[in-house]
Design a protein around this motif. Sequence first.
Motif, PDB file in Angstrom:
ATOM      1  N   TYR A  37       0.867  -1.158   0.000  1.00 28.20           N
ATOM      2  CA  TYR A  37       0.000   0.000   0.000  1.00 28.20           C
ATOM      3  C   TYR A  37       0.912   1.217   0.000  1.00 28.20           C
ATOM      4  CZ  TYR A  37      -4.126  -2.801   1.218  1.00 28.20           C
ATOM      5  OH  TYR A  37      -5.162  -3.705   1.203  1.00 28.20           O
ATOM      6  N   ARG A  38       0.351   2.364  -0.297  1.00 30.22           N
ATOM      7  CA  ARG A  38       1.131   3.602  -0.229  1.00 30.22           C
ATOM      8  C   ARG A  38       0.272   4.736   0.282  1.00 30.22           C
ATOM      9  NH1 ARG A  38       2.074   4.785  -6.727  1.00 30.22           N
ATOM     10  NH2 ARG A  38      -0.080   5.394  -7.226  1.00 30.22           N
ATOM     11  N   GLN A  39       0.947   5.716   0.870  1.00 33.56           N
ATOM     12  CA  GLN A  39       0.247   6.882   1.385  1.00 33.56           C
ATOM     13  C   GLN A  39       1.034   8.132   1.056  1.00 33.56           C
ATOM     14  OE1 GLN A  39      -0.719   6.698   5.582  1.00 33.56           O
ATOM     15  NE2 GLN A  39      -2.356   8.201   5.333  1.00 33.56           N
ATOM     16  N   ALA A  40       0.431   8.975   0.239  1.00 35.71           N
ATOM     17  CA  ALA A  40       1.037  10.251  -0.117  1.00 35.71           C
ATOM     18  C   ALA A  40       0.633  11.302   0.916  1.00 35.71           C
ATOM     19  CB  ALA A  40       0.583  10.667  -1.513  1.00 35.71           C
ATOM     20  N   PRO A  41       1.404  12.370   1.035  1.00 28.49           N
ATOM     21  CA  PRO A  41       1.067  13.414   2.013  1.00 28.49           C
ATOM     22  C   PRO A  41      -0.342  13.956   1.797  1.00 28.49           C
ATOM     23  CG  PRO A  41       3.265  13.745   1.157  1.00 28.49           C
ATOM     24  CD  PRO A  41       2.664  12.643   0.333  1.00 28.49           C
ATOM     25  N   GLY A  42      -1.105  13.996   2.861  1.00 26.08           N
ATOM     26  CA  GLY A  42      -2.451  14.538   2.794  1.00 26.08           C
ATOM     27  C   GLY A  42      -3.484  13.629   2.168  1.00 26.08           C
ATOM     28  N   LYS A  43      -3.084  12.392   1.856  1.00 32.00           N
ATOM     29  CA  LYS A  43      -4.015  11.465   1.219  1.00 32.00           C
ATOM     30  C   LYS A  43      -4.171  10.209   2.060  1.00 32.00           C
ATOM     31  CE  LYS A  43      -3.247  12.965  -3.546  1.00 32.00           C
ATOM     32  NZ  LYS A  43      -2.946  12.526  -4.938  1.00 32.00           N
ATOM     33  N   GLN A  44      -5.230   9.467   1.761  1.00 33.38           N
ATOM     34  CA  GLN A  44      -5.444   8.206   2.460  1.00 33.38           C
ATOM     35  C   GLN A  44      -4.521   7.126   1.905  1.00 33.38           C
ATOM     36  OE1 GLN A  44      -9.677   7.366   2.143  1.00 33.38           O
ATOM     37  NE2 GLN A  44     -10.060   8.378   4.096  1.00 33.38           N
ATOM     38  N   ARG A  45      -4.283   6.129   2.717  1.00 35.33           N
ATOM     39  CA  ARG A  45      -3.491   5.002   2.262  1.00 35.33           C
ATOM     40  C   ARG A  45      -4.265   4.259   1.182  1.00 35.33           C
ATOM     41  NH1 ARG A  45      -0.541   1.333   6.725  1.00 35.33           N
ATOM     42  NH2 ARG A  45      -0.012   3.480   7.333  1.00 35.33           N
ATOM     43  N   ALA A  91       5.365   8.655  -2.260  1.00 30.96           N
ATOM     44  CA  ALA A  91       4.562   8.246  -1.106  1.00 30.96           C
ATOM     45  C   ALA A  91       5.424   7.410  -0.171  1.00 30.96           C
ATOM     46  CB  ALA A  91       3.350   7.416  -1.549  1.00 30.96           C
ATOM     47  N   VAL A  92       4.879   7.142   0.988  1.00 31.63           N
ATOM     48  CA  VAL A  92       5.455   6.124   1.860  1.00 31.63           C
ATOM     49  C   VAL A  92       4.799   4.802   1.487  1.00 31.63           C
ATOM     50  CG1 VAL A  92       5.799   5.319   4.218  1.00 31.63           C
ATOM     51  CG2 VAL A  92       5.856   7.771   3.719  1.00 31.63           C
TER      52      VAL A  92
END
Length: 116
Positions: A37-45, A91-92
Amino acid sequence: QVHLVESGGGLVQAGESLRLSCAASGSIFSIRRMGWYRQAPGKQREWVAHIGSGGTIGYADSVKGRFTLSRDNAKNTAYLQMNNLKPEDTAVYYCNVISDLYNVYWGQGTQVTVSS
């Protein structure tokens, strides 16, 4: 206890490639599914890709054709080959494992940054 170790993140330019790895260890008999999965700043995973124990693989539309997921069952390790990276891939990235008992585990995350 299950431990996930991720590696392979970094800073690249658009069009370049990275390979992420996720190694699972600990009290796990078998893995039902491994994925990312990934999560960008200000966004949901968001889901990126996963591979089942039988080898079935699924990809999000946003990465289909650019990312390739593979798995080494003997090593309980999954690899995400990311080609033609885009700035929107920044993203993370988190490894996700579902065990044979349907327990869910997450890695600590690895940062992927793609500059334009």
